[in-house]
Design a protein around this motif. Structure first.
Motif, PDB file in Angstrom:
ATOM      1  N   TYR A 160       0.989  -1.363  -0.015  1.00  0.00           N
ATOM      2  CA  TYR A 160       0.012  -0.017   0.189  1.00  0.00           C
ATOM      3  C   TYR A 160       0.997   1.212   0.040  1.00  0.00           C
ATOM      4  CZ  TYR A 160      -3.897   3.007   1.437  1.00  0.00           C
ATOM      5  OH  TYR A 160      -4.808   3.945   1.276  1.00  0.00           O
ATOM      6  N   SER A 161       0.619   2.135  -0.872  1.00  0.00           N
ATOM      7  CA  SER A 161       1.357   3.388  -0.991  1.00  0.00           C
ATOM      8  C   SER A 161       0.528   4.788  -0.960  1.00  0.00           C
ATOM      9  CB  SER A 161       2.194   3.320  -2.217  1.00  0.00           C
ATOM     10  OG  SER A 161       3.009   4.337  -2.548  1.00  0.00           O
ATOM     11  N   ARG A 162       1.121   5.586  -0.471  1.00  0.00           N
ATOM     12  CA  ARG A 162       0.767   6.970  -0.375  1.00  0.00           C
ATOM     13  C   ARG A 162       1.527   8.121  -0.752  1.00  0.00           C
ATOM     14  NH1 ARG A 162      -2.619   8.499   4.618  1.00  0.00           N
ATOM     15  NH2 ARG A 162      -3.806   9.855   2.907  1.00  0.00           N
ATOM     16  N   PRO A 163       1.123   9.356  -1.212  1.00  0.00           N
ATOM     17  CA  PRO A 163       2.172  10.385  -1.494  1.00  0.00           C
ATOM     18  C   PRO A 163       2.796  10.648  -0.238  1.00  0.00           C
ATOM     19  CG  PRO A 163      -0.373  10.952  -2.597  1.00  0.00           C
ATOM     20  CD  PRO A 163      -0.422   9.677  -1.424  1.00  0.00           C
ATOM     21  N   GLY A 164       4.189  10.979  -0.688  1.00  0.00           N
ATOM     22  CA  GLY A 164       4.843  11.623   0.520  1.00  0.00           C
ATOM     23  C   GLY A 164       5.921  10.042   1.229  1.00  0.00           C
ATOM     24  N   VAL A 165       5.562   9.045   0.860  1.00  0.00           N
ATOM     25  CA  VAL A 165       6.043   7.648   1.008  1.00  0.00           C
ATOM     26  C   VAL A 165       7.049   7.413   0.140  1.00  0.00           C
ATOM     27  CG1 VAL A 165       5.961   5.219   1.799  1.00  0.00           C
ATOM     28  CG2 VAL A 165       4.136   7.022   2.574  1.00  0.00           C
ATOM     29  N   PHE A 166       8.235   7.101   0.441  1.00  0.00           N
ATOM     30  CA  PHE A 166       9.486   6.872  -0.592  1.00  0.00           C
ATOM     31  C   PHE A 166       9.003   5.846  -1.439  1.00  0.00           C
ATOM     32  CE2 PHE A 166      13.336   4.267  -1.532  1.00  0.00           C
ATOM     33  CZ  PHE A 166      13.916   5.390  -2.256  1.00  0.00           C
ATOM     34  N   SER A 167       9.182   6.178  -2.869  1.00  0.00           N
ATOM     35  CA  SER A 167       8.823   5.315  -3.743  1.00  0.00           C
ATOM     36  C   SER A 167       7.458   5.126  -4.083  1.00  0.00           C
ATOM     37  CB  SER A 167       9.666   3.925  -4.025  1.00  0.00           C
ATOM     38  OG  SER A 167       9.677   3.395  -5.209  1.00  0.00           O
TER      39      SER A 167
ATOM     40  N   THR B 291       7.022   1.351   2.449  1.00  0.00           N
ATOM     41  CA  THR B 291       5.573   0.634   2.258  1.00  0.00           C
ATOM     42  C   THR B 291       5.982  -0.587   3.093  1.00  0.00           C
ATOM     43  OG1 THR B 291       6.670  -0.381   0.193  1.00  0.00           O
ATOM     44  CG2 THR B 291       5.310   1.570   0.004  1.00  0.00           C
ATOM     45  N   GLY B 292       6.973  -0.866   3.354  1.00  0.00           N
ATOM     46  CA  GLY B 292       7.357  -2.395   4.170  1.00  0.00           C
ATOM     47  C   GLY B 292       7.602  -3.532   3.219  1.00  0.00           C
ATOM     48  N   ALA B 293       8.168  -3.068   1.968  1.00  0.00           N
ATOM     49  CA  ALA B 293       8.131  -4.009   1.039  1.00  0.00           C
ATOM     50  C   ALA B 293       9.441  -5.032   1.420  1.00  0.00           C
ATOM     51  CB  ALA B 293       8.576  -3.334  -0.257  1.00  0.00           C
ATOM     52  N   VAL B 294      10.636  -4.661   2.111  1.00  0.00           N
ATOM     53  CA  VAL B 294      11.721  -5.191   2.408  1.00  0.00           C
ATOM     54  C   VAL B 294      11.441  -6.086   3.516  1.00  0.00           C
ATOM     55  CG1 VAL B 294      14.082  -5.063   3.074  1.00  0.00           C
ATOM     56  CG2 VAL B 294      13.205  -3.761   1.268  1.00  0.00           C
ATOM     57  N   GLY B 295      10.724  -5.340   4.519  1.00  0.00           N
ATOM     58  CA  GLY B 295      10.301  -6.240   5.820  1.00  0.00           C
ATOM     59  C   GLY B 295       9.284  -7.310   5.634  1.00  0.00           C
ATOM     60  N   PHE B 296       8.674  -7.159   4.675  1.00  0.00           N
ATOM     61  CA  PHE B 296       7.432  -8.289   4.363  1.00  0.00           C
ATOM     62  C   PHE B 296       8.306  -9.329   3.476  1.00  0.00           C
ATOM     63  CE2 PHE B 296       3.930  -4.895   3.553  1.00  0.00           C
ATOM     64  CZ  PHE B 296       3.870  -4.449   4.911  1.00  0.00           C
ATOM     65  N   ALA B 297       9.113  -9.117   2.645  1.00  0.00           N
ATOM     66  CA  ALA B 297      10.005  -9.862   1.980  1.00  0.00           C
ATOM     67  C   ALA B 297      10.727 -11.050   3.116  1.00  0.00           C
ATOM     68  CB  ALA B 297      10.808  -9.541   0.897  1.00  0.00           C
ATOM     69  N   ALA B 298      11.175 -10.225   4.087  1.00  0.00           N
ATOM     70  CA  ALA B 298      12.116 -10.829   5.154  1.00  0.00           C
ATOM     71  C   ALA B 298      11.205 -11.852   5.937  1.00  0.00           C
ATOM     72  CB  ALA B 298      12.817  -9.918   6.019  1.00  0.00           C
TER      73      ALA B 298
ATOM     74  N   CYS C  27       1.184   2.791   5.949  1.00  0.00           N
ATOM     75  CA  CYS C  27       1.298   1.884   4.766  1.00  0.00           C
ATOM     76  C   CYS C  27       1.830   0.432   5.079  1.00  0.00           C
ATOM     77  CB  CYS C  27       2.261   2.304   3.754  1.00  0.00           C
ATOM     78  SG  CYS C  27       1.617   3.930   3.014  1.00  0.00           S
ATOM     79  N   THR C  28       2.877   0.416   5.940  1.00  0.00           N
ATOM     80  CA  THR C  28       3.272  -0.944   6.450  1.00  0.00           C
ATOM     81  C   THR C  28       2.273  -1.615   7.415  1.00  0.00           C
ATOM     82  OG1 THR C  28       5.665   0.003   6.696  1.00  0.00           O
ATOM     83  CG2 THR C  28       5.201  -1.777   7.829  1.00  0.00           C
ATOM     84  N   ARG C  29       1.634  -1.060   8.254  1.00  0.00           N
ATOM     85  CA  ARG C  29       0.446  -1.647   9.032  1.00  0.00           C
ATOM     86  C   ARG C  29      -0.500  -2.184   8.029  1.00  0.00           C
ATOM     87  NH1 ARG C  29       1.771   2.566  12.781  1.00  0.00           N
ATOM     88  NH2 ARG C  29       0.146   3.976  11.959  1.00  0.00           N
ATOM     89  N   LEU C  30      -0.993  -1.432   7.222  1.00  0.00           N
ATOM     90  CA  LEU C  30      -1.891  -1.655   6.100  1.00  0.00           C
ATOM     91  C   LEU C  30      -1.542  -3.130   5.298  1.00  0.00           C
ATOM     92  CD1 LEU C  30      -3.526   1.620   5.038  1.00  0.00           C
ATOM     93  CD2 LEU C  30      -4.489  -0.307   6.617  1.00  0.00           C
TER      94      LEU C  30
END
Length: 230
Positions: free
Chosen positions: A118-125, A165-172, A193-196
Motif C-alpha cells: 500500500y502506497s501514499r504520496p509522501g512515502v518513499f517510492s 511501504t514495508g516491502a523489504v520487511g515483508f519479504a524478510a 502503509c506498512t501496517r495496512l
C-alpha cells in the motif's frame, strides 16, 4: 502532544485532522512531491468551514504550478509575491464534486510469494518498488558459495530501518517461520502503509515504530538490520 501554550496542540498523523477548521497554513516547497501537495490541498478543501481560508506558500518566486492547483479546487485565489517566494490565499467555495484518491495498492513478487503493498504520496517510492529495495530483497538469498542459502532464518528478529511501504520487511518476514520484523520510519504515513500492508498479507510478526533519530525499541536484539536509504 501538549505544549506550554493552552491553545496549541502538536499532532503527528498521516492526514490532516478531521475536525472542521477556519484556516489552514501549508508550506509547499518548489521541489516537493506534486501528488502530496495535491493530496494536502484537497484535504484542506474538505475540512474548511464555510468561508474558511487556506494560506499556501511556496519558495518558488516564479511559481505557476501551485497557483493552478489552488485555482482548480478553489476558483478565485489571491496571489501575493515576496522576495522568498509566493503566498496564495483562497476561500472555500462549494464542496468538490469529485474526491480523488492519491493512494494505491500494487503487488510485487518475491520467489513464490506475491506481496501486496500500500502506497501514499509522501512515502518513499510511491506507486512502485524502487531498484534499491529490489536489490536489498534479492540480497536476502546468497546464490552460491559455502554460505549459500537464505540470510533470514527461522525465528530471527529483523530491523527494517526506513521501512517505507514495508516491502523489504515483508519479504524478510516470509523467508522463515516465526520471523519478527520491527519497522522504523520517520514518516508516519510510511508506518500506516506498512501496517495496512502487513494486515493485507496476513503477517502477524510485523511491528512499527515512529522514529526520526534512529533509536529503536529493544536495541541489541536484532539479527540483521535491513536499510534502503532514499
Amino acid at each position: 502532544q501538549h505544549t506550554p501554550l493552552d491553545n496549541l496542540t502538536v499532532r503527528c498523523e498521516p492526514d490532516l485532522p478531521e475536525d472542521e477548521c477556519d484556516a489552514f497554513a501549508l508550506a509547499l516547497p518548489a521541489h516537493g512531491e506534486s501528488e502530496l501537495a495535491r493530496d494536502l490541498i484537497q484535504q484542506c478543501h474538505q475540512r474548511l468551514a464555510t468561508g474558511g481560508r487556506v494560506f499556501a506558500a511556496t519558495d518558488n518566486v516564479k511559481d505557476h504550478w501551485l497557483h493552478e492547483q489552488l485555482q482548480s479546487m478553489f476558483g478565485k485565489v489571491t496571489n501575493r509575491a515576496a522576495e522568498q517566494g509566493r503566498l496564495y490565499i483562497a476561500s472555500r467555495p462549494k464542496p468538490l464534486k469529485k474526491i480523488k484518491s492519491f493512494d494505491c495498492w500494487f503487488a510485487m513478487r518475491d520467489g513464490e510469494h506475491l506481496i501486496n503493498l500500500y502506497s501514499r504520496p509522501g512515502v518513499f517510492s510511491h506507486r512502485r518498488l524502487d531498484l534499491g529495495a529490489r536489490a536489498l530483497i534479492e540480497s536476502l538469498t546468497v546464490p552460491d558459495g559455502p554460505q549459500a542459502g537464505d540470510v533470514i532464518q527461522d525465528g530471527m528478529h529483523v530491523l527494517d530501518l526506513g521501512c517505507g511501504t514495508g516491502a523489504v520487511g515483508f519479504a524478510a518476514s516470509m523467508r522463515g517461520s516465526g520471523v519478527h520484523v520491527h519497522a522504523l520510519d520517520a514518516n508516519v504515513r510510511a508506518l500506516q502503509c506498512t501496517r495496512l500492508g502487513a494486515e493485507k498479507n496476513e503477517l502477524t510478526g510485523v511491528t512499527t515504530q515512529l522514529e526520526a533519530a534512529g533509536q529503536c525499541d529493544e536495541p541489541g536484539t536484532f539479527d540483521p538490520v535491513l536499510a534502503n536509504p532514499p
